[in-house]
Design a protein around this motif. Structure first.
Motif, mmCIF file in Angstrom:
data_model
loop_
_atom_site.group_PDB
_atom_site.id
_atom_site.type_symbol
_atom_site.label_atom_id
_atom_site.label_comp_id
_atom_site.label_asym_id
_atom_site.label_seq_id
_atom_site.Cartn_x
_atom_site.Cartn_y
_atom_site.Cartn_z
ATOM 1 N N ARG A 102 0.823 -1.408 -0.107
ATOM 2 C CA ARG A 102 -0.169 0.085 -0.110
ATOM 3 C C ARG A 102 0.739 1.240 -0.031
ATOM 4 N NH1 ARG A 102 -4.906 -1.247 4.539
ATOM 5 N NH2 ARG A 102 -5.762 -3.168 3.163
ATOM 6 N N ARG A 103 1.984 1.312 0.277
ATOM 7 C CA ARG A 103 2.935 2.362 0.392
ATOM 8 C C ARG A 103 3.689 2.700 -0.980
ATOM 9 N NH1 ARG A 103 5.782 2.359 6.581
ATOM 10 N NH2 ARG A 103 3.790 2.449 7.665
ATOM 11 N N SER A 104 3.283 1.878 -1.891
ATOM 12 C CA SER A 104 3.899 1.881 -3.272
ATOM 13 C C SER A 104 3.881 3.348 -3.714
ATOM 14 C CB SER A 104 3.344 0.886 -4.243
ATOM 15 O OG SER A 104 3.684 -0.426 -3.932
ATOM 16 N N TRP A 105 2.802 4.084 -3.372
ATOM 17 C CA TRP A 105 2.618 5.468 -3.854
ATOM 18 C C TRP A 105 3.693 6.298 -3.434
ATOM 19 C CZ3 TRP A 105 3.083 9.103 -0.186
ATOM 20 C CH2 TRP A 105 2.762 8.532 1.269
ATOM 21 N N ALA A 106 4.598 6.145 -2.263
ATOM 22 C CA ALA A 106 5.405 6.891 -1.878
ATOM 23 C C ALA A 106 6.547 7.004 -2.706
ATOM 24 C CB ALA A 106 5.710 6.383 -0.531
ATOM 25 N N MET A 107 6.941 5.896 -3.378
ATOM 26 C CA MET A 107 8.267 5.917 -4.040
ATOM 27 C C MET A 107 8.141 6.731 -5.313
ATOM 28 S SD MET A 107 9.917 4.058 -2.378
ATOM 29 C CE MET A 107 9.099 4.114 -0.780
ATOM 30 N N PRO A 108 6.972 6.914 -5.912
ATOM 31 C CA PRO A 108 7.077 8.156 -7.193
ATOM 32 C C PRO A 108 6.951 9.313 -6.626
ATOM 33 C CG PRO A 108 5.248 6.510 -7.652
ATOM 34 C CD PRO A 108 5.803 6.048 -6.123
ATOM 35 N N VAL A 109 6.702 9.541 -5.340
ATOM 36 C CA VAL A 109 6.898 10.827 -4.881
ATOM 37 C C VAL A 109 8.492 10.952 -4.475
ATOM 38 C CG1 VAL A 109 6.344 12.399 -2.828
ATOM 39 C CG2 VAL A 109 4.611 10.791 -3.755
ATOM 40 N N VAL A 110 8.988 10.115 -3.970
ATOM 41 C CA VAL A 110 10.375 10.359 -3.894
ATOM 42 C C VAL A 110 11.205 10.510 -5.176
ATOM 43 C CG1 VAL A 110 12.488 8.779 -3.128
ATOM 44 C CG2 VAL A 110 10.476 8.581 -1.790
ATOM 45 N N SER A 111 11.042 9.682 -6.145
ATOM 46 C CA SER A 111 11.395 10.051 -7.618
ATOM 47 C C SER A 111 11.222 11.341 -7.901
ATOM 48 C CB SER A 111 10.884 8.830 -8.572
ATOM 49 O OG SER A 111 10.878 7.617 -8.365
ATOM 50 N N SER A 112 10.159 11.945 -7.807
ATOM 51 C CA SER A 112 9.900 13.238 -7.964
ATOM 52 C C SER A 112 10.582 14.232 -7.320
ATOM 53 C CB SER A 112 8.464 13.717 -7.988
ATOM 54 O OG SER A 112 7.589 12.725 -8.800
ATOM 55 N N CYS A 113 11.030 14.047 -6.027
ATOM 56 C CA CYS A 113 11.539 14.881 -5.180
ATOM 57 C C CYS A 113 13.119 14.780 -5.716
ATOM 58 C CB CYS A 113 11.750 14.598 -3.865
ATOM 59 S SG CYS A 113 10.271 14.836 -2.881
ATOM 60 N N LEU A 172 14.815 18.987 -1.059
ATOM 61 C CA LEU A 172 14.261 18.215 -1.954
ATOM 62 C C LEU A 172 14.701 16.887 -1.992
ATOM 63 C CD1 LEU A 172 12.990 20.184 -5.118
ATOM 64 C CD2 LEU A 172 11.506 19.251 -3.316
ATOM 65 N N THR A 173 15.983 16.893 -2.038
ATOM 66 C CA THR A 173 16.754 15.587 -1.646
ATOM 67 C C THR A 173 16.768 15.001 -0.271
ATOM 68 O OG1 THR A 173 18.651 16.321 -3.198
ATOM 69 C CG2 THR A 173 18.919 14.628 -1.701
ATOM 70 N N THR A 174 16.678 15.918 0.780
ATOM 71 C CA THR A 174 16.467 15.478 1.919
ATOM 72 C C THR A 174 14.857 14.908 2.330
ATOM 73 O OG1 THR A 174 18.029 16.993 2.840
ATOM 74 C CG2 THR A 174 16.305 16.108 4.254
ATOM 75 N N ALA A 175 14.034 15.604 1.494
ATOM 76 C CA ALA A 175 12.401 15.032 1.716
ATOM 77 C C ALA A 175 12.449 13.818 1.028
ATOM 78 C CB ALA A 175 12.008 16.054 0.921
ATOM 79 N N GLY A 176 13.245 13.705 -0.318
ATOM 80 C CA GLY A 176 12.969 12.322 -1.017
ATOM 81 C C GLY A 176 13.376 11.029 -0.132
ATOM 82 N N VAL A 177 14.507 11.428 0.487
ATOM 83 C CA VAL A 177 15.351 10.369 1.332
ATOM 84 C C VAL A 177 14.519 9.901 2.573
ATOM 85 C CG1 VAL A 177 17.420 9.808 2.995
ATOM 86 C CG2 VAL A 177 17.749 10.885 0.414
ATOM 87 N N GLY A 178 14.177 11.079 3.181
ATOM 88 C CA GLY A 178 13.077 10.834 4.499
ATOM 89 C C GLY A 178 11.880 10.219 4.020
ATOM 90 N N ILE A 179 11.002 10.419 2.981
ATOM 91 C CA ILE A 179 9.747 9.639 2.604
ATOM 92 C C ILE A 179 10.238 8.570 2.207
ATOM 93 C CG2 ILE A 179 8.189 9.616 0.630
ATOM 94 C CD1 ILE A 179 8.495 12.782 0.417
ATOM 95 N N ALA A 180 11.267 8.073 1.568
ATOM 96 C CA ALA A 180 11.664 6.617 1.298
ATOM 97 C C ALA A 180 11.790 6.087 2.648
ATOM 98 C CB ALA A 180 12.748 6.738 0.539
ATOM 99 N N GLY A 181 12.462 6.508 3.771
ATOM 100 C CA GLY A 181 12.873 5.598 4.782
ATOM 101 C C GLY A 181 11.435 5.566 5.682
ATOM 102 N N ALA A 182 10.674 6.724 5.587
ATOM 103 C CA ALA A 182 9.547 6.629 6.410
ATOM 104 C C ALA A 182 8.574 5.472 5.882
ATOM 105 C CB ALA A 182 8.599 7.867 6.444
#
Length: 284
Positions: free
Chosen positions: A35-46, A89-99
């Motif tokens: 269900r968290r697959s949505w997060a990875m495209p957000v990370v890619s975008s960041c 944006l890089t920090t946000a992407g890494v943070g979202i991926a980890g969370a």
């Protein structure tokens, strides 16, 4: 800083080409993040937006001579602001991926960010530049797959596309050698062939995958063939823009082959939107 200036800095229309990387990887690996697959495209975008901002920061002196209309050399955005946007944006992407994906996603996200920063700050003007950018996009596919091996072929297809487009893009200002256009066409052909020949979940998925791959090859390949025959700066710049947006068709082909036809259709719908937005803000 106006919103329009920020949109130009990060090449906002082109961000629509980023989510498909991780979606292609996730589809190939059987949606490992659930269900968290949505997060990875957000990370890619960041990461994509960060890379665009960092690109302008790194090229600010060169752009002052060759592209003075860009946000930094024109004085509309300060260099330190661009660097802060890239870092944030890089920090946000890494943070979202980890969370969202834990250590597995974090281990896949860090190489994407590292490759993007290496490209902009170290290898962009070297022979290793196109390969570094290709590595970043290939790792981005693996981000969606949680690092699983099933996504290696899709990752290679996206990396091949990126290699050709990045190499050709070097001629956007002064023109390119014909071989750059032919080389880009070769990588496009290889990527399309790989997408068309990947194992399919059903006849319907196979037909959809082949159709998307063919559409991608014709659209991107035609522009690159023109650039090979007439490698002046304006033709190369146009082919680069088509190549940047055209990866969506490749991503859709890779996703469709897994049977996720709804996701593939959603990706394809982003193509016209990216093309229309590119008339307002340049994606290159």
């Amino acid at each position: 800083m106006r919103a329009r200036d920020l949109a130009e800095l990060v090449r906002l229309p082109a961000v629509l080409t980023a989510p498909g990387d991780s979606l292609a990887g996730a589809a190939a690996a059987g949606w490992p993040h659930g269900r968290r697959s949505w997060a990875m495209p957000v990370v890619s975008s960041c990461f994509y937006l960060a890379g665009m901002a960092l690109n302008d920061y790194a090229d600010r002196d060169l752009d002052a001579r060759e592209r003075p209309e860009r946000p930094l050399p024109s004085g509309r955005i300060r260099p330190r602001t661009a660097l802060a946007v890239a870092a944030g944006l890089t920090t946000a992407g890494v943070g979202i991926a980890g969370a969202a994906g834990g250590r597995t996603a974090l281990r896949a996200a860090v190489p994407v960010a590292a490759a993007a920063w290496t490209y902009d700050l170290a290898t962009k003007q070297t022979l290793a530049g196109p390969a570094t950018m290709a590595l970043a996009r290939g790792c981005d596919v693996l981000l969606g797959a949680g690092g699983r091996r099933q996504a290696l072929l899709p990752a290679c297809a996206v990396a091949a596309h990126t290699l050709g487009v990045t190499w050709l893009s070097r001629g956007e200002v002064h023109g390119a050698a014909p071989r750059a256009g032919w080389a880009a066409l070769a990588t496009t052909t290889a990527a399309a062939t790989s997408a068309a020949l990947l194992p399919r979940s059903s006849r319907r998925a196979r037909a959809a995958g082949i159709a998307c791959a063919a559409g991608y090859a014709v659209t991107v390949g035609r522009a690159q063939a023109r650039a090979a025959k007439h490698p002046d700066a304006s033709t190369v710049r146009a082919a680069t823009g088509v190549g940047v947006r055209g990866v969506i068709g490749l991503q859709a082909a890779l996703v469709a082959g897994t049977g996720a036809l709804g996701v593939a259709a959603a990706l394809l719908s982003a193509g016209p939107l990216a093309r229309a937005a590119s008339e307002v803000v340049s994606p290159t």
